[in-house]
Design a protein around this motif. Structure first.
Motif, short mmCIF file in Angstrom:
data_model
loop_
_atom_site.label_atom_id
_atom_site.label_comp_id
_atom_site.label_asym_id
_atom_site.label_seq_id
_atom_site.Cartn_x
_atom_site.Cartn_y
_atom_site.Cartn_z
N PHE A 229 0.85 -1.19 0.00
CA PHE A 229 0.00 0.00 0.00
C PHE A 229 0.88 1.24 0.00
CE2 PHE A 229 -2.88 -3.16 1.47
CZ PHE A 229 -4.17 -2.69 1.25
N PHE A 230 0.56 2.19 -0.88
CA PHE A 230 1.26 3.47 -0.94
C PHE A 230 0.21 4.58 -0.89
CE2 PHE A 230 3.77 0.36 -3.23
CZ PHE A 230 5.08 0.59 -2.77
N THR B 207 -0.83 -7.02 -10.14
CA THR B 207 -1.75 -5.95 -10.48
C THR B 207 -1.29 -4.66 -9.80
OG1 THR B 207 -3.25 -6.31 -8.61
CG2 THR B 207 -3.74 -7.50 -10.65
N GLY B 208 -1.57 -3.55 -10.43
CA GLY B 208 -1.34 -2.26 -9.83
C GLY B 208 -2.57 -1.41 -10.07
N ARG B 209 -3.02 -0.72 -9.04
CA ARG B 209 -4.22 0.09 -9.21
C ARG B 209 -4.36 1.08 -8.06
NH1 ARG B 209 -5.93 -5.13 -7.93
NH2 ARG B 209 -7.10 -5.33 -6.03
N VAL B 210 -5.32 1.95 -8.20
CA VAL B 210 -5.67 2.90 -7.14
C VAL B 210 -7.01 2.44 -6.57
CG1 VAL B 210 -6.24 5.30 -6.60
CG2 VAL B 210 -4.43 4.78 -8.25
N LEU C 134 -6.75 2.16 7.27
CA LEU C 134 -7.21 2.14 5.88
C LEU C 134 -8.52 2.89 5.67
CD1 LEU C 134 -6.60 -1.66 5.11
CD2 LEU C 134 -5.03 0.25 4.74
N ARG C 135 -9.31 2.99 6.71
CA ARG C 135 -10.68 3.49 6.64
C ARG C 135 -10.78 4.86 5.98
NH1 ARG C 135 -12.84 3.61 12.25
NH2 ARG C 135 -12.34 1.41 12.07
N GLY C 136 -11.58 4.93 4.90
CA GLY C 136 -11.88 6.19 4.25
C GLY C 136 -10.72 6.81 3.48
N PHE D 257 -5.46 4.66 -1.84
CA PHE D 257 -4.12 4.11 -1.93
C PHE D 257 -3.79 3.71 -3.36
CE2 PHE D 257 -5.69 3.18 2.30
CZ PHE D 257 -4.64 3.57 3.12
N ALA D 258 -2.52 3.77 -3.68
CA ALA D 258 -1.99 3.08 -4.85
C ALA D 258 -1.50 1.75 -4.31
CB ALA D 258 -0.84 3.86 -5.48
N ILE D 259 -1.96 0.65 -4.90
CA ILE D 259 -1.53 -0.65 -4.40
C ILE D 259 -0.90 -1.46 -5.52
CG2 ILE D 259 -3.24 -0.69 -2.55
CD1 ILE D 259 -4.71 -2.87 -4.16
N VAL D 260 0.03 -2.29 -5.11
CA VAL D 260 0.67 -3.25 -6.00
C VAL D 260 0.52 -4.60 -5.33
CG1 VAL D 260 2.85 -4.02 -7.00
CG2 VAL D 260 2.31 -1.59 -6.93
N GLN D 261 -0.03 -5.57 -6.08
CA GLN D 261 -0.18 -6.93 -5.59
C GLN D 261 0.61 -7.85 -6.52
OE1 GLN D 261 -4.58 -6.69 -5.76
NE2 GLN D 261 -4.48 -7.51 -3.69
#
Length: 183
Positions: free
Chosen positions: A124-125, A151-154, A167-169, A172-176
């Protein structure tokens, strides 16, 4: 029908229409095998597979629908039969990725893959770094072997009380990534 029966020697699972992927994973894992599931064990195996199904082992093994060996179906006239490439190649082809519109599927036989070790995780970024993170992730994916699916996504996490406070509300930019080892 929610039954899952694994023939480890043949690397095949017979999956009832009501079975979820977690049941397939639980039955296959003791044999070092896996089905080509998606990211959630609570998804129905038959519907996911007939819809195409691209999951965490997809780069190495392709779409889940391409692992269909046979299907038990109910045809429009109410008759039942087991179909495969030898007995009904057109209908078997149509079911692979074409959904259930051609017959009601009551069970599938699907090929399993060797999966003695699978590693995975999520980074998580802050969303403000999305351009930097996703650009670096995209460049990284050019060099990884086919045993890595990523995968990479927002994402925008809802502000629900059941979501952990960090994390609530937030966004994030995440990479899995998932790495399949020891094939």
């Amino acid at each position: 029908i929610t039954d899952v029966v694994v023939d480890a020697d043949a690397k095949v699972a017979r999956v009832g229409a009501g079975a979820q992927w977690q049941a397939v994973a639980d039955a296959a894992a003791p044999h070092g095998l896996a089905g080509l599931a998606g990211s959630s064990g609570g998804v129905g195996t038959v519907g996911y597979t007939l819809g195409g199904g691209i999951g965490w082992l997809g780069r190495a093994h392709g779409f889940a629908c391409n692992r269909v060996i046979a299907a038990d179906v109910v045809l429009a006239d109410g008759s039942t039969k087991r179909i495969d490439d030898a007995s009904d190649p057109d209908l078997t082809w149509a079911l692979r990725g074409g959904g259930g519109s051609f017959a009601a599927v009551t069970a599938l036989e699907i090929g399993l893959v060797d999966a003695p070790q699978i590693y995975g995780g999520t980074l998580f970024f802050p969303a403000e770094r999305a351009a930097e993170v996703l650009t670096a992730w995209r460049a990284w994916t050019d060099s990884v072997p086919e045993t890595v699916t990523s995968t990479g996504r927002v994402i925008n996490v809802p502000p629900f009380p059941e979501v952990p406070e960090p994390l609530r509300g937030k966004s994030f930019a995440i990479v899995q990534a998932v790495l399949l080892m020891g094939e």
